[in-house]
Design a protein around this motif. Structure first.
Motif, PDB file in Angstrom:
ATOM      1  N   TYR A 105      34.221  48.039  34.953  1.00 38.47           N
ATOM      2  CA  TYR A 105      35.307  47.207  34.437  1.00 38.47           C
ATOM      3  C   TYR A 105      36.461  47.060  35.421  1.00 38.47           C
ATOM      4  CZ  TYR A 105      32.693  48.089  30.218  1.00 38.47           C
ATOM      5  OH  TYR A 105      31.683  48.185  29.304  1.00 38.47           O
ATOM      6  N   ALA A 106      36.301  47.604  36.626  1.00 37.58           N
ATOM      7  CA  ALA A 106      37.399  47.602  37.598  1.00 37.58           C
ATOM      8  C   ALA A 106      37.880  46.191  37.926  1.00 37.58           C
ATOM      9  CB  ALA A 106      36.976  48.329  38.865  1.00 37.58           C
ATOM     10  N   SER A 107      36.957  45.251  38.078  1.00 28.49           N
ATOM     11  CA  SER A 107      37.358  43.891  38.469  1.00 28.49           C
ATOM     12  C   SER A 107      38.201  43.213  37.387  1.00 28.49           C
ATOM     13  CB  SER A 107      36.127  43.040  38.780  1.00 28.49           C
ATOM     14  OG  SER A 107      35.324  42.901  37.629  1.00 28.49           O
ATOM     15  N   GLU A 108      38.045  43.645  36.138  1.00 24.82           N
ATOM     16  CA  GLU A 108      38.832  43.062  35.039  1.00 24.82           C
ATOM     17  C   GLU A 108      40.210  43.710  34.913  1.00 24.82           C
ATOM     18  OE1 GLU A 108      36.487  43.242  31.386  1.00 24.82           O
ATOM     19  OE2 GLU A 108      34.687  43.142  32.645  1.00 24.82           O
ATOM     20  N   HIS A 109      40.430  44.821  35.639  1.00 22.22           N
ATOM     21  CA  HIS A 109      41.690  45.562  35.530  1.00 22.22           C
ATOM     22  C   HIS A 109      42.232  45.905  36.918  1.00 22.22           C
ATOM     23  CE1 HIS A 109      39.666  46.147  31.666  1.00 22.22           C
ATOM     24  NE2 HIS A 109      40.873  46.179  31.169  1.00 22.22           N
ATOM     25  N   PRO A 110      42.562  44.874  37.720  1.00 19.81           N
ATOM     26  CA  PRO A 110      43.010  45.148  39.095  1.00 19.81           C
ATOM     27  C   PRO A 110      44.272  46.015  39.162  1.00 19.81           C
ATOM     28  CG  PRO A 110      43.345  42.836  38.524  1.00 19.81           C
ATOM     29  CD  PRO A 110      42.553  43.447  37.415  1.00 19.81           C
TER      30      PRO A 110
END
Length: 144
Positions: A105-110
């Motif tokens: 989910y990292a790309s959704e929570h920069p």
């Protein structure tokens, strides 16, 4: 899909990324097990696991929480963005070096990725260790 906010009272802390909240109207409260979205805290038996749990308790235990439910995980827990008072709980755990940003989910929570980079660069919390073990690797290795 619009996400509705639930107003709740946090009644228990399981570990650094899971809590139990009582949501709903007085007399019709529903207990809800909640997994904080986008982060993964150390397991309780892992280094910094107890500190992560204590930090989450300081932020949320017996506090009002706003939950933005996003999903349900395979354990039946509600996955949600959680604010206790005005604090973004995922951001607070990551900033303190007490949780990893969960890679899928990292790309959704920069913003969380940036906070993790800052915590790591300054050696906060679990980043003080020479080779911190991500919780997903720990579970693979020790919980079979």
């Amino acid at each position: 899909m619009p996400v509705s906010a639930l107003l709740c009272l946090v009644v228990a802390i399981s570990d650094g990324d899971t809590l139990t909240a009582r949501c709903g109207t007085p007399g019709a409260y529903q207990p809800m097990k909640v997994r904080i979205a986008a982060i993964d805290a150390p397991e309780r038996k892992q280094a910094f696991g107890q500190r992560a749990q204590q930090h989450l308790a300081q932020l949320c235990f017996k506090q009002r929480a706003t939950l933005h439910a996003m999903d349900e995980d395979h354990y039946g827990r509600t996955v949600a963005n959680v604010r206790c008072g005005t604090t973004d709980v995922a951001a607070a755990q990551v900033s303190a070096g007490l949780a990893w940003v969960y890679t899928p989910y990292a790309s959704e929570h920069p913003h969380l990725v940036r906070l993790q980079q800052q915590a790591r660069a300054s050696g906060k919390g679990l980043w003080a260790q020479p080779r911190p073990l991500a919780p997903w690797s720990y579970r693979q290795r020790y919980q079979r």
